[in-house]
Design an enzyme around this catalytic site. Structure first.
Site, PDB file in Angstrom:
ATOM      1  N   ASP A  30       0.790  -1.406  -0.039  1.00  0.00           N
ATOM      2  CA  ASP A  30       0.179   0.143   0.139  1.00  0.00           C
ATOM      3  C   ASP A  30       0.765   1.270   0.128  1.00  0.00           C
ATOM      4  OD1 ASP A  30      -2.393  -1.632   0.334  1.00  0.00           O
ATOM      5  OD2 ASP A  30      -1.921  -1.635   2.736  1.00  0.00           O
TER       6      ASP A  30
ATOM      7  N   LYS B  48      19.291   7.300   4.699  1.00  0.00           N
ATOM      8  CA  LYS B  48      19.472   6.196   4.312  1.00  0.00           C
ATOM      9  C   LYS B  48      20.971   5.538   4.140  1.00  0.00           C
ATOM     10  CE  LYS B  48      17.515   6.878   0.402  1.00  0.00           C
ATOM     11  NZ  LYS B  48      16.955   6.925  -1.048  1.00  0.00           N
TER      12      LYS B  48
ATOM     13  N   ASP C 204      17.938   1.851  -6.041  1.00  0.00           N
ATOM     14  CA  ASP C 204      18.796   1.578  -7.051  1.00  0.00           C
ATOM     15  C   ASP C 204      20.298   1.268  -6.382  1.00  0.00           C
ATOM     16  OD1 ASP C 204      19.614   4.352  -6.683  1.00  0.00           O
ATOM     17  OD2 ASP C 204      21.051   4.336  -8.274  1.00  0.00           O
TER      18      ASP C 204
END
Lengths: 299, 299
Positions: free
Chosen positions: A19, A220, A245
């Site tokens: 979702d 991240k 990626d």
């Protein structure tokens, strides 16, 4: 082992299963100023199916507001509250986690976007784009006045990095007791459209090396970025997928947060890094050539 | 365990025992622009006793010729062929060890001294103090013309370091096959007279981080520096002592070369680093407070 997606039914099943879709941007939706083919249509399909979309980028040179300008210029629908950048997350971390006292300030190695996010969070700062620090002259320690109210140094990608900024940051980190050392992200490189350039991790590397200690990394793959998202939006990790990626940032980030992960091969990671004897130990749940592949599900 | 020297007879015995005296300079003979008390007299005693004196410095910002100017300004007798700097050693390494072909050149991150030593060794170079690279503007990869004849990148302390230099060096090291990656030295910091500033190791740190590989380091504690000295002067390691203020450069350098080592406490290393539970694992043969202590032996 990763599931290699190729049939329309597989993409359809993926859409059913998740979702919330978190996207890295550069290398996934675009390369520098060139859109990845099909990216707009796929985002549009997700919106039609009422999926929650979040853009999660380590880019710390732009504030969310100015990063939205990048989406606009490329004709990609995006809303400021869908965008999570590492400069924003660093500013939130300073105001909400460290809770830097109001009479303290941050010394910035970084660009305008970092300053805008700090200002939006009500955090005082010096350095950054201040013309006084924009010099290639040698740094004179005897002419330097240490500001005792600097309680944190934050380092992001700064293409105007110089010895004066590094020297000032080093003084604060060694002479102001308890001064926090933060990095927006630790990317070793970043894709500049037509090749790789040294990334934000390379900008904090001199301090890391001179100090002999590592900064708290915000972007991240650090969990700090997800904590920042969690504080702002509701999502169910079991029904959330991170699309990226880069194995050691995007995919690891998803895994650290208990999310499913989809690797696209339009950016940093090559086929050789996920198959064969030298494959990375970071294994995404799914792999597809390009985000554009998801178009096969139709509108 | 180190021998702590204090009595005149101990200093006298030390002078008897060693014919060649290698000195680090900053923190041993001077601090920035201030002489260490007694340094001139001790060097004078050594010369009167016909000792061989060598100055071995990681300072890569000055050529030997301009470094001699520093001795002159402080009134310390020194001769160019007694001075071994890491810029000189790096230039010799490139010309004599790598044997960089004459049609190849070096991309320099460093200052005038590095360029002078390369020129003296007949090595072609670009970068360095070239005004074209002295910019704080963002680096544009699409405007950059890769020079395929760049066969090595050498990194020394460069107080005019910027993103353009780092980006160019990164391109050469990732795109020119076999391009050598050298660092004049890996000092994390350097003593700037009134405090510490990021050292040469911090200048190569961004490349080290972006590339995920380490440079060949030339200066102390690397053996390369001693190889360079050995190629030029004769000395007997068994009768040679290295005098320095830094355990992980000077003292380790002496030990790596099979020399005796004398630590002075006028520089980087504090008493706490050589005694007590947190003492370094690098243990000098001898320790004395200051090079000036050797004056007790008299002329």
């Amino acid at each position: 082992m990763s599931v290699r997606l190729s049939a329309a039914a597989e993409y359809e099943a993926l859409l059913d299963k998740y979702d919330t879709w978190m996207f890295d941007c550069d290398g996934v939706l675009w390369h520098g100023d060139r859109l990845i083919e099909g990216a707009i249509e796929v985002l549009s399909i997700l919106r039609q199916r009422k999926k929650q979309i979040l853009f999660v980028t380590n880019n710390a040179t732009k504030s969310r507001k100015s990063y939205k300008g990048k989406f606009d210029a490329l004709g990609v629908e995006a809303h400021v509250d869908e965008i999570y950048g590492s400069a924003y997350a660093a500013a939130v971390y300073i105001s909400s986690v460290i809770k830097l006292p109001k009479d303290k300030k941050v010394y910035v190695i970084g660009m305008k976007g970092m300053e805008e996010e700090l200002a939006d969070e009500g955090v005082s700062f010096i350095g950054g784009t201040d013309p006084a620090d924009a010099t290639l002259q040698p740094f004179s320690l005897s002419d330097f006045a240490l500001d005792p109210t600097v309680g944190a140094v934050v380092c992001g990608l700064d293409t105007a990095i110089n010895y004066t900024k590094l020297s000032k940051a080093f003084q604060y980190l060694t002479r102001n007791p308890g001064c926090h050392f933060l990095a927006t992200n630790e990317d070793s490189t970043y894709p500049a459209g037509d090749g790789l350039l040294p990334g934000a991790g390379a900008i904090s590397a001199p301090l890391r090396y001179a100090l002999g200690r590592d900064p708290v990394a915000i972007g991240k793959p650090a969990k700090t970025m997800l904590d920042c998202i969690q504080a702002k939006v509701h999502y169910d990790p079991a029904r959330t997928i991170m699309v990226g990626d880069r194995l050691n940032t995007d995919i690891l980030f998803g895994q650290n947060g208990g999310l499913a992960t989809l690797l696209v091969l339009t950016g940093i990671t090559s086929e050789a890094e996920i198959t064969g004897p030298n494959a990375s130990s970071i294994v995404p749940d799914y792999v597809t050539s390009s985000i554009g592949d998801l178009r096969t599900v139709g509108q």
